[in-house]
Write a protein that holds these residues in place. Structure first.
Motif, mmCIF file in Angstrom:
data_model
loop_
_atom_site.group_PDB
_atom_site.id
_atom_site.type_symbol
_atom_site.label_atom_id
_atom_site.label_comp_id
_atom_site.label_asym_id
_atom_site.label_seq_id
_atom_site.Cartn_x
_atom_site.Cartn_y
_atom_site.Cartn_z
ATOM 1 N N HIS A 15 -83.949 -37.230 -40.524
ATOM 2 C CA HIS A 15 -83.651 -38.348 -39.681
ATOM 3 C C HIS A 15 -84.968 -38.051 -38.476
ATOM 4 C CE1 HIS A 15 -79.808 -39.152 -40.567
ATOM 5 N NE2 HIS A 15 -79.529 -38.072 -40.757
ATOM 6 N N GLU A 16 -85.358 -39.192 -38.042
ATOM 7 C CA GLU A 16 -86.215 -39.019 -36.986
ATOM 8 C C GLU A 16 -86.107 -39.925 -35.882
ATOM 9 O OE1 GLU A 16 -91.070 -40.804 -37.160
ATOM 10 O OE2 GLU A 16 -90.479 -39.330 -39.000
ATOM 11 N N GLN A 17 -86.184 -39.394 -34.805
ATOM 12 C CA GLN A 17 -86.043 -40.304 -33.318
ATOM 13 C C GLN A 17 -87.171 -40.160 -32.689
ATOM 14 O OE1 GLN A 17 -83.083 -42.084 -32.567
ATOM 15 N NE2 GLN A 17 -84.373 -42.865 -31.099
ATOM 16 N N HIS A 18 -87.849 -41.164 -32.160
ATOM 17 C CA HIS A 18 -88.706 -41.454 -31.287
ATOM 18 C C HIS A 18 -88.452 -41.347 -29.862
ATOM 19 C CE1 HIS A 18 -91.802 -41.640 -34.473
ATOM 20 N NE2 HIS A 18 -91.211 -42.492 -35.066
#
Length: 88
Positions: A15-18
């Motif tokens: 998962h990637e969250q900016h």
């Protein structure tokens, strides 16, 4: 004694969250929010309220407020990690 380990056959999605600059992510152990006779939701709500109050203020002030809110009533170990990206 047998040791259990994480299964390598299960999918592990990434998962990637900016996060916008100045955002703070609070990662903590249950010791920060757990109190005898109170629900975890109560402790989580208190921590969230403190975090909202200290949003945009210096990070050490936020961390100190979270710890001081319990004024030494910890019954378990407390781990707190509070990264705040600045994107510089």
């Amino acid at each position: 004694m047998s040791r259990s380990s994480a299964s390598t056959s299960l999918p592990r999605p990434d998962h990637e969250q900016h996060l916008p600059a100045g955002s703070t992510v609070l990662l903590h152990s249950d010791g920060l929010v757990e109190q005898r006779g109170a629900s975890l939701d109560t402790g989580m709500d208190e921590a969230a309220c403190i975090a909202a109050t200290y949003a945009g203020k210096p990070l050490p002030d936020l961390v100190d407020a979270l710890i001081q809110a319990r004024s030494g009533t910890f019954e378990d170990d407390v781990d707190l990690l509070a990264p705040r990206p600045d994107h510089s």
